[in-house]
Design an enzyme around this catalytic site. Structure first.
Site, mmCIF file in Angstrom:
data_model
loop_
_atom_site.group_PDB
_atom_site.id
_atom_site.type_symbol
_atom_site.label_atom_id
_atom_site.label_comp_id
_atom_site.label_asym_id
_atom_site.label_seq_id
_atom_site.Cartn_x
_atom_site.Cartn_y
_atom_site.Cartn_z
ATOM 1 N N ASP A 1 0.750 -1.151 -0.184
ATOM 2 C CA ASP A 1 -0.179 -0.052 0.086
ATOM 3 C C ASP A 1 0.908 1.161 0.027
ATOM 4 O O ASP A 1 0.191 2.276 -0.354
ATOM 5 C CB ASP A 1 -1.046 0.168 1.236
ATOM 6 C CG ASP A 1 -0.210 -0.088 2.581
ATOM 7 O OD1 ASP A 1 1.015 -0.191 2.454
ATOM 8 O OD2 ASP A 1 -0.888 0.150 3.707
ATOM 9 N N HIS A 2 2.177 1.204 0.313
ATOM 10 C CA HIS A 2 2.988 2.425 0.450
ATOM 11 C C HIS A 2 3.722 2.881 -0.787
ATOM 12 O O HIS A 2 4.235 4.080 -0.613
ATOM 13 C CB HIS A 2 3.949 2.026 1.464
ATOM 14 C CG HIS A 2 3.509 2.750 2.806
ATOM 15 N ND1 HIS A 2 2.426 1.894 3.567
ATOM 16 C CD2 HIS A 2 3.908 3.355 3.875
ATOM 17 C CE1 HIS A 2 2.207 2.386 4.729
ATOM 18 N NE2 HIS A 2 3.134 3.028 4.802
ATOM 19 N N ARG B 1 -1.555 12.585 10.122
ATOM 20 C CA ARG B 1 -0.601 13.285 10.318
ATOM 21 C C ARG B 1 -0.422 14.535 9.488
ATOM 22 O O ARG B 1 -0.906 14.580 8.100
ATOM 23 C CB ARG B 1 0.467 12.446 10.352
ATOM 24 C CG ARG B 1 0.858 11.475 11.467
ATOM 25 C CD ARG B 1 2.170 10.925 11.650
ATOM 26 N NE ARG B 1 2.173 10.000 12.675
ATOM 27 C CZ ARG B 1 2.512 8.738 12.660
ATOM 28 N NH1 ARG B 1 3.078 8.231 11.654
ATOM 29 N NH2 ARG B 1 2.427 7.915 13.765
ATOM 30 N N ARG C 1 8.732 3.435 11.638
ATOM 31 C CA ARG C 1 9.892 2.986 10.751
ATOM 32 C C ARG C 1 10.941 3.084 11.211
ATOM 33 O O ARG C 1 11.611 3.742 11.887
ATOM 34 C CB ARG C 1 9.694 4.066 9.587
ATOM 35 C CG ARG C 1 10.171 5.487 9.790
ATOM 36 C CD ARG C 1 10.178 6.547 8.596
ATOM 37 N NE ARG C 1 8.944 6.606 8.240
ATOM 38 C CZ ARG C 1 8.266 7.872 7.698
ATOM 39 N NH1 ARG C 1 9.130 8.964 7.512
ATOM 40 N NH2 ARG C 1 7.074 7.775 7.400
ATOM 41 N N ASP D 1 3.847 -0.891 11.572
ATOM 42 C CA ASP D 1 3.389 0.428 10.961
ATOM 43 C C ASP D 1 2.683 1.283 12.344
ATOM 44 O O ASP D 1 2.076 0.472 12.985
ATOM 45 C CB ASP D 1 2.366 0.538 10.011
ATOM 46 C CG ASP D 1 2.007 1.953 9.278
ATOM 47 O OD1 ASP D 1 2.537 2.162 8.385
ATOM 48 O OD2 ASP D 1 1.232 2.638 10.108
ATOM 49 N N SER E 1 5.944 7.644 12.724
ATOM 50 C CA SER E 1 6.039 6.602 12.275
ATOM 51 C C SER E 1 6.553 5.419 13.083
ATOM 52 O O SER E 1 7.753 5.846 13.598
ATOM 53 C CB SER E 1 6.525 6.439 10.680
ATOM 54 O OG SER E 1 6.555 5.504 10.179
#
Length: 756
Positions: free
Chosen positions: A95-96, A448, A645, A160, A643
């Site tokens: 999806d990213h 965000r 990440r 995520d 995030s």
């Protein structure tokens, strides 16, 4: 269909006894969060009355979910673990990596071509190791998880930060880095500090223009971006049960923006309806049978102050729509106050673009309420003053809203429908004109709104609102427009007022989809080959990080003293950098390029102490690495907010940064640093931040006696020959200290799996 049904049956069969044992041990009633946590203690974890905010506890999550950007690094790590198959149900969601440019079909076609190498890698790894694979276009991870995998009372982790969305279906769902996911997929315990508990009592009922989004926007204004750090937020009360399941998901989703470990709601009829509507009647029946165990004990909600560390009460009947922003998701302004607040702050009030959708607000209910306003455009002879875009959350939602005519209605007002992907929400938006960096305002229903996040323009003022409020403001083209009280002038010159939005919680004709985009893994993946081209710019096999030398760290150079907000977007930008998420060396070229240097108030410009010149952060750090010199990064409050990440931790580790010293950390980022063998330290006295000078050479002492609870000593050697000695705290337990000594948690995992 119901995935993982046998696993869910097992969880529910064991849950009542585990909860009863915990209640007996604590000698008191339990909150819902406590029930789920105790029901998921790892088999080797003794049952105790754990201390909130202090005790490290081992858990056994039910499942793992990964999105394609973070899955690359997570699975590259898992490939080193030596297991033939994942130990728990796991999924990958593409999806990213889809950029929003033109419209859904064209954008998806470009993405599948541009990122074919990455998609093929993820598909083959998933196939080999027993991981479910959701193809590009299937939808956004959190919406797909809510529709297919989330279940009341379960525990999941995901790579995520918005994994917390599954709290809308009564889960404890927590965002983590890839190394944590690797632990769980390898069958090892997952460690979490026992959370504090925040109870939010909702009374009354939403009405008119107010939406579930406004609840979390209000909460963000109360708690700020770090008020929920280290805590689980549990919503309850008559107002909670009046909300739809997807509305609850919206609220839990944005719990990430207050730093909460996760948020959740007790199981109720709205969740039962949603499970049944999404083909999981069997799960609903199982949950109905243990409904009391999927809610807090009655005494808890009768006297919440006795059981929660903090209690907040919000009357939904009195709540008004909010706009949060710009540049931070906790700057909350009621719509009735926006005119005066915008004027006082000099915010541009012309709305250029309204964007709805994303993992936060892309449910059928969200879209149906927005389309009720879009219909009024033609009915009342209006013309939208701003661009308007829709990002569906899943192919199931997109297919259903197309069947029900919603997309036709949107297209009649000139709306642009993007692919079922994250798109603008994570900076994957090729917005025409953004490179001019003109001052402008957008409104969106995302979560965000940090500077440059949506379109790369630091002068885009982004405000977060509900989909219906975004739609109204796009029609009006004015940030200060209050649809509750204000009128619009239509194409005939008449004064007209928008009627309040109306929508359906669930589609009356049921959900429909031709191809949801799911690909099941091979029953036997032993013959599947995962190939990574050594010359690839997108993928790179990992080499283990080196172990600690066994000595104190001396002669470290200051890389950067970051000023103010330094999120994971500042540390490791998304947007165009997402294409390098599977190549650690290439993506490390974005290390801290968004952070503001305290000494010159500029981004990506720091002093190289080896030659006295100023240059980009990654280039400077590579010079230190080439010279065999370690470095230190200094940060402000809530460092690593945003995030999950883990690239924000892996990049500095890869380039030779040894220590990150801050006033305070965001939870996930601190854990990610620990997992990668970094030292994550905080100033014992926050005022010592001011003692860090640009030309400092720094020693970290006490590592040969590194023990839980014992501060380390930092010596700052200034260029003028003087020095300062300060104290630094840490939150490492003994296991985490072993991660540091081994060079990374994965180095220990590899040995453990090999030993089995």
């Amino acid at each position: 269909m119901a995935f993982d049904l046998e696993m869910i049956k097992k969880v529910y069969a064991e849950m009542p006894a585990k909860i009863a044992a915990a209640r007996k041990t604590l000698g008191r009633p339990l909150t819902l969060a406590e029930k789920i946590l105790f029901a998921h203690l790892h088999a080797d974890q003794p049952l105790n009355n754990f201390e909130r905010g202090k005790s490290y506890v081992d858990f056994a999550p039910d499942r793992v979910a990964m999105q394609d950007a973070t899955a690359q690094m997570a699975l590259l790590q898992f490939m080193q673990a030596g297991r033939p198959k994942v130990a728990v149900p796991s999924t990958v969601h593409c999806d990213h990596l889809i950029t929003a440019r033109v419209e859904a079909k064209a954008d998806l076609q470009v993405a599948t071509t541009e990122s074919k190498e990455v998609y093929d890698f993820l598909a083959s790894v998933s196939n080999k190791y027993g991981i479910g694979f959701w193809k590009p276009g299937a939808g956004i991870i959190h919406q797909v998880v809510l529709e297919n995998y989330a279940f009341p009372g379960g525990m999941m982790i995901g790579t995520d930060s918005h994994t917390v969305n599954a709290g809308g279906l009564g889960m404890i769902a927590i965002g983590v880095g890839g190394a944590d996911a690797c632990d769980v997929m390898a069958g090892l315990p997952w460690e979490l500090k026992w959370p504090k508990l925040i109870g939010i009592k909702l009374t009354g009922k939403l009405n008119g223009w107010t939406a579930p989004k406004d609840i979390i926007l209000k909460v963000a204004g109360i708690l700020t971006v770090k008020g929920g750090t280290g805590a689980i937020v549990e919503y309850f009360g008559e107002g909670a049960t009046s909300l739809s399941c997807t509305g609850k998901g919206t609220i839990c989703n944005m719990g990430a923006e207050i730093g909460a470990t996760t948020s959740t709601f007790g199981y109720d009829d709205s969740m039962s309806r949603y499970l049944k509507a999404t083909g999981r009647e069997e799960v609903a029946a199982l949950a109905d049978a243990i409904k009391s165990d999927l809610n807090a004990d009655p005494e808890v909600y009768q006297n919440p102050e006795k059981y929660f560390d903090q209690v907040i009460e919000i009357n939904l009947s009195e709540l008004e729509p909010h706009l949060n922003g710009p540049f931070t998701p906790d700057l909350a302004t009621p719509i009735s106050k926006m005119k005066e607040v915008a004027a006082a702050n000099g915010w541009p009030t012309k709305v250029e673009v309204g964007l709805i959708g994303s993992c936060t607000n892309s449910s059928y209910e969200d879209i149906s309420r927005a389309v009720s306003l879009a219909k009024q455009v033609s009915d009342k002879n209006l013309k939208p003053k701003a661009e308007y875009t829709i990002t569906p959350g899943s192919e199931q939602v997109r297919f259903t809203i197309e069947r029900d005519g919603f997309l036709d209605t949107f297209e009649k007002i000139g709306a642009k429908v993007f692919a079922n992907a994250c798109g603008p929400c994570i900076g994957m938006w090729d917005r025409m004109g953004a490179d001019k960096q003109e001052k402008n305002t957008i409104v969106h229903s995302f979560n965000r709104n940090f500077a440059k996040r949506a379109d790369g323009n630091p002068n885009t003022y982004a405000f977060v609102a509900s989909p219906e409020m975004v739609t109204a403001l796009a029609i009006a083209g004015d940030l200060t427009f209050n649809p509750i009280t204000d009128y619009l002038t239509n194409e005939k010159g008449e004064k007209v007022k928008l009627d309040p939005p109306k929508g359906e919680e669930l589609p009356s004709k049921g959900f429909a989809v031709d191809d949801p985009g799911y690909q099941a893994p091979a029953a036997d993946g032993s013959k599947v080959t995962v190939a990574v081209d050594p010359n690839s710019s997108r993928l790179q096999l990992l080499a283990p990080f080196p172990a600690w030398e066994g000595t104190d760290l001396k002669g470290l150079k200051l890389l950067i003293k970051a000023k103010g907000k330094c999120t994971t977007d500042h540390i490791s930008m998304a947007g165009p950098w997402l294409k390098y998420r599977g190549h650690l060396d290439n993506i490390s070229n974005n290390l801290l390029i968004g952070a503001i240097n305290f000494f010159n108030d500029k981004a990506n410009l720091v002093k190289n102490q080896l030659n006295g010149t100023y240059g980009p952060v990654p280039e400077t750090q590579r010079a230190y690495k080439a010279a065999g010199i370690g470095s230190i990064v200094v940060g402000d409050e809530n460092y690593g907010e945003g995030s999950s990440r883990e690239h924000a931790a892996m990049e500095p580790r890869h380039l030779g940064v040894r220590v990150v010293l801050t006033k305070s950390f965001a939870r996930i980022h601190e854990t990610n640093l620990k997992k990668q063998g970094m030292l994550a330290l905080t100033f014992a006295d926050k005022n010592d931040y001011d003692k860090i000078l640009e030309d400092d050479t720094i020693d970290v002492l006490g590592l040969t006696e590194f023990t839980p609870g014992k501060p380390l000593t930092i010596v700052l050697h200034h260029a003028n020959g003087t020095s300062d000695t300060i104290s630094a705290n840490h939150t490492y337990n003994q296991q985490q200290i072993e991660w540091f000594k081994a060079g990374a948690a994965l180095n220990i995992i590899r040995k453990q799996v090999a030993g089995n």
